[in-house]
Design a protein around this motif. Sequence first.
Motif, PDB file in Angstrom:
ATOM      1  N   UNK A   1       0.839  -1.197   0.000  1.00  0.00           N
ATOM      2  CA  UNK A   1       0.000   0.000   0.000  1.00  0.00           C
ATOM      3  C   UNK A   1       0.867   1.238   0.000  1.00  0.00           C
ATOM      4  N   UNK A   2       0.427   2.265  -0.724  1.00  0.00           N
ATOM      5  CA  UNK A   2       1.144   3.537  -0.743  1.00  0.00           C
ATOM      6  C   UNK A   2       1.233   4.092   0.672  1.00  0.00           C
ATOM      7  N   UNK A   3       2.388   4.650   1.013  1.00  0.00           N
ATOM      8  CA  UNK A   3       2.547   5.218   2.345  1.00  0.00           C
ATOM      9  C   UNK A   3       3.444   6.444   2.272  1.00  0.00           C
ATOM     10  N   UNK A   4       3.389   7.254   3.298  1.00  0.00           N
ATOM     11  CA  UNK A   4       4.188   8.462   3.377  1.00  0.00           C
ATOM     12  C   UNK A   4       5.602   8.090   3.823  1.00  0.00           C
ATOM     13  N   UNK A   5       6.570   8.234   2.926  1.00  0.00           N
ATOM     14  CA  UNK A   5       7.934   7.796   3.238  1.00  0.00           C
ATOM     15  C   UNK A   5       8.839   8.929   3.694  1.00  0.00           C
ATOM     16  N   UNK A   6       8.556  10.162   3.279  1.00  0.00           N
ATOM     17  CA  UNK A   6       9.369  11.308   3.702  1.00  0.00           C
ATOM     18  C   UNK A   6       8.511  12.564   3.775  1.00  0.00           C
ATOM     19  N   UNK A   7       8.877  13.441   4.717  1.00  0.00           N
ATOM     20  CA  UNK A   7       8.315  14.786   4.791  1.00  0.00           C
ATOM     21  C   UNK A   7       9.489  15.758   4.824  1.00  0.00           C
ATOM     22  N   UNK A   8       9.467  16.718   3.926  1.00  0.00           N
ATOM     23  CA  UNK A   8      10.538  17.707   3.858  1.00  0.00           C
ATOM     24  C   UNK A   8       9.955  19.109   3.947  1.00  0.00           C
ATOM     25  N   UNK A   9      10.524  19.916   4.822  1.00  0.00           N
ATOM     26  CA  UNK A   9      10.121  21.312   4.981  1.00  0.00           C
ATOM     27  C   UNK A   9      11.288  22.203   4.580  1.00  0.00           C
ATOM     28  N   UNK A  10      10.939  23.390   4.091  1.00  0.00           N
ATOM     29  CA  UNK A  10      11.954  24.352   3.648  1.00  0.00           C
ATOM     30  C   UNK A  10      11.688  25.680   4.365  1.00  0.00           C
ATOM     31  N   UNK A  11      12.188  25.824   5.595  1.00  0.00           N
ATOM     32  CA  UNK A  11      11.809  26.971   6.438  1.00  0.00           C
ATOM     33  C   UNK A  11      12.109  28.332   5.808  1.00  0.00           C
ATOM     34  N   UNK A 252       5.290  10.290   8.979  1.00  0.00           N
ATOM     35  CA  UNK A 252       5.936   9.261   8.168  1.00  0.00           C
ATOM     36  C   UNK A 252       5.368   7.896   8.544  1.00  0.00           C
ATOM     37  N   UNK A 253       5.035   7.112   7.534  1.00  0.00           N
ATOM     38  CA  UNK A 253       4.428   5.794   7.744  1.00  0.00           C
ATOM     39  C   UNK A 253       2.934   5.778   7.529  1.00  0.00           C
ATOM     40  N   UNK A 254       2.289   6.957   7.480  1.00  0.00           N
ATOM     41  CA  UNK A 254       0.843   7.013   7.229  1.00  0.00           C
ATOM     42  C   UNK A 254       0.500   6.380   5.886  1.00  0.00           C
ATOM     43  N   UNK A 255      -0.612   5.646   5.862  1.00  0.00           N
ATOM     44  CA  UNK A 255      -1.103   5.103   4.605  1.00  0.00           C
ATOM     45  C   UNK A 255      -1.665   6.216   3.730  1.00  0.00           C
ATOM     46  N   UNK A 256      -1.574   6.012   2.418  1.00  0.00           N
ATOM     47  CA  UNK A 256      -2.084   6.975   1.444  1.00  0.00           C
ATOM     48  C   UNK A 256      -3.009   6.246   0.486  1.00  0.00           C
ATOM     49  N   UNK A 257      -4.190   6.815   0.272  1.00  0.00           N
ATOM     50  CA  UNK A 257      -5.121   6.214  -0.678  1.00  0.00           C
ATOM     51  C   UNK A 257      -5.935   7.287  -1.363  1.00  0.00           C
ATOM     52  N   UNK A 258      -6.251   7.052  -2.635  1.00  0.00           N
ATOM     53  CA  UNK A 258      -7.144   7.958  -3.353  1.00  0.00           C
ATOM     54  C   UNK A 258      -8.576   7.640  -2.947  1.00  0.00           C
ATOM     55  N   UNK A 259      -9.435   8.649  -2.994  1.00  0.00           N
ATOM     56  CA  UNK A 259     -10.812   8.518  -2.543  1.00  0.00           C
ATOM     57  C   UNK A 259     -11.774   8.736  -3.709  1.00  0.00           C
ATOM     58  N   UNK A 260     -12.938   8.084  -3.675  1.00  0.00           N
ATOM     59  CA  UNK A 260     -13.921   8.294  -4.745  1.00  0.00           C
ATOM     60  C   UNK A 260     -14.462   9.714  -4.733  1.00  0.00           C
ATOM     61  N   UNK A 261     -14.951  10.159  -5.894  1.00  0.00           N
ATOM     62  CA  UNK A 261     -15.499  11.510  -6.005  1.00  0.00           C
ATOM     63  C   UNK A 261     -16.603  11.757  -4.987  1.00  0.00           C
ATOM     64  N   UNK A 262     -17.360  10.740  -4.701  1.00  0.00           N
ATOM     65  CA  UNK A 262     -18.498  10.886  -3.790  1.00  0.00           C
ATOM     66  C   UNK A 262     -18.064  11.220  -2.374  1.00  0.00           C
ATOM     67  N   UNK A 263     -16.777  11.035  -2.078  1.00  0.00           N
ATOM     68  CA  UNK A 263     -16.292  11.299  -0.729  1.00  0.00           C
ATOM     69  C   UNK A 263     -16.335  12.788  -0.403  1.00  0.00           C
ATOM     70  N   UNK A 264     -16.231  13.625  -1.430  1.00  0.00           N
ATOM     71  CA  UNK A 264     -16.246  15.067  -1.214  1.00  0.00           C
ATOM     72  C   UNK A 264     -17.671  15.546  -0.983  1.00  0.00           C
TER      73      UNK A 264
END
Length: 279
Positions: A1-11, A252-264
């Motif tokens: 499953x797609x997951x969040x592998x990195x978060x980068x900030x540019x202060x 980091x580690x959060x799952x990522x998933x696309x959602x159906x249009x009806x979710x909005x």
Amino acid sequence: MAYLSKILLYPIKSLDGVEVEKATILSSGAFEYDREFAIVNAEGKFVNAKRHAKIHSLRANFSLTERVVHLQFPNSNSYQVFHLEQEQQQLAAKLSEFFGFAVTLRQNTKMGFPDDTDSPGPTVISTATLGEVAAWFPGVSVEEIRRRLRANIEIGDVPAFWEDRLFTDSGEPVSFQVGDVQFLGVNPCQRCIVPTRDSYLGETYPNFQKIFVQKRQATLPSWVAASRFNHFYKLSVNTRLAVSEAGKLIKVGDNIETLPKSFLTAQKTAEFSAVRQAH
């Protein structure tokens, strides 16, 4: 499953980034601390890597909790430390000396200074995409491509260009979830001159943009919304978030998933629109 592998900030806009384990969503949809500061000249214009290749030679390390930046200037073996709240004038004076003209430090804690103020949410790319693009340029590493493209969110365990599914032919945004935070994918990000240059030295890679455009077009997946590419110097995806997501965390580690249009829901759609109009 797609997951969040990195978060980068540019202060500080155009300076080095900092990798973090989690990030907080602001009411604008931007990440807290991302592009919070910008260097500007006497006319109020950004002093950034697009206009000043010299900025690539600056090295910056940040402590977000202590609110300090450690800056290393060219031809120096040591770092100078500046508090981002209490020593802005001293920092601006040192940067003015470096650039050879007067600059000041500007701060925006609500949205930062994103390139796309209509969609100020974090930019998204996959780790596999970075690997694919690095392969187009002999001698350029994945880490160097990461530094050049400066995306905020990196997605793991997906194929190259997976993020291209986060926009549509019609321009209708694509809803996706990172942990318990809902995002809207809006459009592919148009690139500037910055990725053509070495992120440490500012030297230009020969024919970088030409090679990029040719390879991007040749590797564009068949399912991609090709109408969104009036040219092929585009990579990563711009996003927008509703006000209801403010204060939430992604990590980091959060799952990522696309959602159906009806979710909005109608309410959520209105919130996304309100954020765009406000900025």
